[in-house]
Design a protein around this motif. Structure first.
Motif, PDB file in Angstrom:
ATOM      1  N   VAL A 234       0.453 -10.266 -10.049  1.00  0.00           N
ATOM      2  CA  VAL A 234       1.280  -9.119  -9.247  1.00  0.00           C
ATOM      3  C   VAL A 234       0.428  -7.971  -8.830  1.00  0.00           C
ATOM      4  O   VAL A 234       0.927  -7.330  -7.920  1.00  0.00           O
ATOM      5  N   ALA A 235      -0.609  -7.473  -9.660  1.00  0.00           N
ATOM      6  CA  ALA A 235      -1.332  -6.319  -9.414  1.00  0.00           C
ATOM      7  C   ALA A 235      -2.671  -6.505 -10.037  1.00  0.00           C
ATOM      8  O   ALA A 235      -2.792  -7.287 -11.290  1.00  0.00           O
TER       9      ALA A 235
ATOM     10  N   THR B 141     -10.223   0.844  -6.749  1.00  0.00           N
ATOM     11  CA  THR B 141      -9.873  -0.249  -5.880  1.00  0.00           C
ATOM     12  C   THR B 141      -8.499  -1.061  -6.505  1.00  0.00           C
ATOM     13  O   THR B 141      -8.507  -1.139  -7.982  1.00  0.00           O
ATOM     14  N   TRP B 142      -7.724  -1.506  -5.885  1.00  0.00           N
ATOM     15  CA  TRP B 142      -6.569  -2.142  -6.316  1.00  0.00           C
ATOM     16  C   TRP B 142      -6.057  -3.212  -5.361  1.00  0.00           C
ATOM     17  O   TRP B 142      -6.412  -3.367  -4.253  1.00  0.00           O
ATOM     18  N   TYR B 143      -5.122  -3.879  -6.189  1.00  0.00           N
ATOM     19  CA  TYR B 143      -4.511  -5.043  -5.238  1.00  0.00           C
ATOM     20  C   TYR B 143      -2.910  -5.226  -5.667  1.00  0.00           C
ATOM     21  O   TYR B 143      -2.679  -4.966  -6.984  1.00  0.00           O
TER      22      TYR B 143
ATOM     23  N   VAL C   8       5.621  -7.361  -4.174  1.00  0.00           N
ATOM     24  CA  VAL C   8       5.912  -6.212  -5.344  1.00  0.00           C
ATOM     25  C   VAL C   8       5.244  -5.039  -4.614  1.00  0.00           C
ATOM     26  O   VAL C   8       5.497  -3.741  -4.912  1.00  0.00           O
ATOM     27  N   LYS C   9       4.326  -5.252  -3.438  1.00  0.00           N
ATOM     28  CA  LYS C   9       4.050  -3.934  -2.653  1.00  0.00           C
ATOM     29  C   LYS C   9       4.948  -2.999  -2.414  1.00  0.00           C
ATOM     30  O   LYS C   9       5.955  -3.111  -1.518  1.00  0.00           O
ATOM     31  N   GLY C  10       4.765  -1.658  -2.646  1.00  0.00           N
ATOM     32  CA  GLY C  10       5.622  -0.604  -2.320  1.00  0.00           C
ATOM     33  C   GLY C  10       6.574  -0.575  -3.403  1.00  0.00           C
ATOM     34  O   GLY C  10       7.341   0.510  -3.504  1.00  0.00           O
TER      35      GLY C  10
ATOM     36  N   TYR D  67      -0.159   1.411 -17.454  1.00  0.00           N
ATOM     37  CA  TYR D  67       1.598   1.116 -17.227  1.00  0.00           C
ATOM     38  C   TYR D  67       1.712   0.168 -15.856  1.00  0.00           C
ATOM     39  O   TYR D  67       0.794   0.307 -14.809  1.00  0.00           O
ATOM     40  N   LEU D  68       2.675  -0.432 -15.748  1.00  0.00           N
ATOM     41  CA  LEU D  68       3.282  -0.905 -14.601  1.00  0.00           C
ATOM     42  C   LEU D  68       4.504  -0.431 -14.405  1.00  0.00           C
ATOM     43  O   LEU D  68       5.558  -0.815 -15.127  1.00  0.00           O
ATOM     44  N   GLN D  69       4.593   0.456 -13.470  1.00  0.00           N
ATOM     45  CA  GLN D  69       6.004   1.392 -13.053  1.00  0.00           C
ATOM     46  C   GLN D  69       6.611   0.125 -12.066  1.00  0.00           C
ATOM     47  O   GLN D  69       6.085  -0.029 -10.947  1.00  0.00           O
ATOM     48  N   MET D  70       7.936  -0.175 -12.376  1.00  0.00           N
ATOM     49  CA  MET D  70       8.692  -1.182 -11.504  1.00  0.00           C
ATOM     50  C   MET D  70       9.765  -0.603 -11.162  1.00  0.00           C
ATOM     51  O   MET D  70      10.569  -0.192 -11.641  1.00  0.00           O
ATOM     52  N   ASN D  71       9.809  -0.448  -9.682  1.00  0.00           N
ATOM     53  CA  ASN D  71      11.051   0.175  -8.968  1.00  0.00           C
ATOM     54  C   ASN D  71      11.656  -0.890  -8.247  1.00  0.00           C
ATOM     55  O   ASN D  71      11.273  -1.652  -7.808  1.00  0.00           O
ATOM     56  N   SER D  72      12.924  -0.537  -8.030  1.00  0.00           N
ATOM     57  CA  SER D  72      14.034  -1.264  -6.965  1.00  0.00           C
ATOM     58  C   SER D  72      13.753  -2.671  -7.554  1.00  0.00           C
ATOM     59  O   SER D  72      13.715  -3.584  -6.308  1.00  0.00           O
TER      60      SER D  72
END
Length: 125
Positions: A48-49, A57-59, A64-66, A80-85
């Protein structure tokens, strides 16, 4: 000698936010990347990331983008993985993992040698 310990999962309602933690011991961020993965019952593991710390650099996967963001706290040596919505489709066991840059491109699920224990995220509608 590197180890990863996860925390922060749990049940939430659709639209809620959640932050997963991955504490790193026995290593440094230099020359490595951190990946976040998830696996739902009956499904294959998906990335997912991923973040390469020293190059910035990131992916992020399209799904899950955005909505998901990776960050770190250097003092705590924690990512951390911040997960919104959050949506019901995000329900899965989430894993953090690490590897060197040289196993493949940042978006490739190859060469991850150290894994956290996983944490369950359940999103109800």
């Amino acid at each position: 000698q590197v180890s990863l310990v996860q925390s922060g999962g749990g049940p939430v309602q659709a639209g809620d936010s959640l932050r997963l933690s991955c504490a790193v011991s026995g290593g440094t961020f230099n020359g490595h990347q951190m990946g976040w993965f998830r696996q739902a019952p009956g499904k294959e593991r998906e990335i997912v990331a991923a973040i390469r710390w020293n190059s910035g650099t990131w992916y992020y996967a399209d799904s899950v983008k955005g909505r998901f963001t990776v960050s770190r706290d250097n003092a705590k040596n924690t990512v951390y993985l911040q997960m919104n919505s959050l949506q019901p489709g995000d329900t899965a066991v989430y894993y953090c993992a690490t590897r060197t840059y040289y196993s493949g491109a940042i978006y490739e699920d190859v060469g991850y040698s150290v894994w956290g224990q996983g944490t369950q995220v359940t999103v109800s509608s």
